[in-house]
Design an enzyme around this catalytic site. Structure first.
Site, short mmCIF file in Angstrom:
data_model
loop_
_atom_site.label_atom_id
_atom_site.label_comp_id
_atom_site.label_asym_id
_atom_site.label_seq_id
_atom_site.Cartn_x
_atom_site.Cartn_y
_atom_site.Cartn_z
N HIS A 73 0.81 -1.22 0.00
CA HIS A 73 0.00 0.00 0.00
C HIS A 73 0.85 1.27 0.00
CE1 HIS A 73 -3.58 -2.41 0.62
NE2 HIS A 73 -3.03 -2.95 1.69
N HIS A 100 2.47 9.03 1.16
CA HIS A 100 1.27 9.02 0.32
C HIS A 100 1.45 10.00 -0.84
CE1 HIS A 100 -1.16 6.75 3.26
NE2 HIS A 100 -0.46 7.42 4.17
N HIS A 139 4.18 10.48 6.82
CA HIS A 139 3.59 10.29 8.15
C HIS A 139 4.60 9.59 9.06
CE1 HIS A 139 -0.73 10.28 6.29
NE2 HIS A 139 -0.23 11.50 6.42
N THR A 163 -5.73 6.61 8.24
CA THR A 163 -6.24 6.97 6.91
C THR A 163 -6.37 5.75 6.01
OG1 THR A 163 -4.01 7.39 6.00
CG2 THR A 163 -5.14 9.24 7.09
#
Length: 314
Positions: free
Chosen positions: A149, A177, A194, A262
């Site tokens: 991911h 991200h 993050h 998230t």
């Protein structure tokens, strides 16, 4: 916040004030179980009784050692039952569908404090009682992984800390991200990082830093030279340390809000701290990430009854 991901089952303890991505220790007879983005999970005491009854057998099956597994159980069936639900950033398993993919993902659809958000500056409230973020980071040799991911850098040292209002949080990992998940006045940035931390009592705190295209980022150069294109089974050890203190912007003005992971299961109770000033990465570095993950960001979520705070006095 994007497990902050080796598996995708995190539950967080609800916080009164405020994560990012995407988480506390899941305790079943004192056995630690699944984690998400490298974060150990907790079962919340306030979970509905019916769900807790379902979760415990599941976690026992997932955590049982071979000596604890009945001989009549078939290994294939056990593996199937412990596999996390598949989710993605597009189509029938994308963000709009997360809440319906699995009962444990219900917060993705029904949560009241979801992340990311659009930080509308006109709605930000000044709170002078909020202490400045105390960042205690040391140059660290991270390990690198592609968890399917995002690209994630895990901290094996346990020597980096973030202190928020007197409470200490240990750094677990850092991930990225594209584009940014949090926005400022409706503006997305090229990327967002993050830094995911956890306190001794299991609460998550995320320090989010925005990224724009500019000069090459030397602190991330070694990691970016080794980006795994496919999901990794084992972490890749980096050769050079990353100095997080020099990675982050000098201006530590931040926005604080209560949010969630998230990524599924979108658990709430995450303490979010988003730095106002973006750092830079070169177009080549951003494109290298995009070649692996062209879009791995959750859309912004409604603010609802929450407030966004800052202790910065302009």
């Amino acid at each position: 916040m994007n497990k902050i991901e080796q598996n995708s089952s995190i539950s967080t303890k609800k916080s009164g004030n405020f994560d990012f991505s995407e988480a506390f220790k899941l305790k079943v007879r004192r056995v630690q179980c699944k984690n998400y983005e490298g974060v150990v999970v907790h079962v919340q005491k306030k979970i509905i009784h019916g769900l807790l009854v379902l979760a415990i057998p599941f976690s026992l099956a997932a955590c049982s050692s071979p000596s604890n597994v009945a001989t009549t159980e078939k290994p294939k069936e056990e593996t199937k039952s412990s596999a996390p639900p598949h989710w993605s950033y597009e189509g029938d398993t994308g963000p709009a569908k997360w809440g319906s993919l699995d009962p444990s993902f219900a917060s993705c659809a029904n949560g009241t404090e979801q992340s990311p958000i659009d930080i509308e500056l006109s709605k930000v409230k000044l709170d002078k009682t909020i202490q400045e973020l105390k960042i205690d980071y040391k140059p660290t040799v991270f390990t690198l992984m592609n968890n399917g991911h995002t690209i994630q850098l895990n901290d094996p040292t346990g020597s980096n800390f973030l202190t928020i209002d007197g409470k200490k949080y240990k750094l677990l990992q850092m991930h990225f991200h594209k584009p940014s998940e949090n926005q400022i006045n409706g503006q997305s940035f090229d990327m967002e990082g993050h830094l995911v931390h956890q306190s001794e009592d299991g609460q998550l705190a995320v320090l989010g830093f925005l990224i724009k295209v500019g000069k090459e980022n030397s602190q991330l150069a070694d990691a970016w030279s080794k980006l795994p294109k496919d999901k990794t089974k084992e972490d890749v050890k980096l050769d050079k340390p990353i100095d997080l203190a020099n990675l982050l912007p000098q201006d530590k003005k931040a926005y604080f809000y209560s949010g969630s992971l998230t990524t599924p299961p979108c658990s709430e109770g995450v303490k979010w701290n988003v730095l106002n000033t973006p750092i830079e990465m070169s177009a080549e570095q951003v494109n290298a990430f995009a070649a692996i993950f062209p879009n791995n960001s959750r859309p912004v979520q409604p603010l609802k009854d929450r407030s966004i705070f800052t202790n910065y006095i302009s």
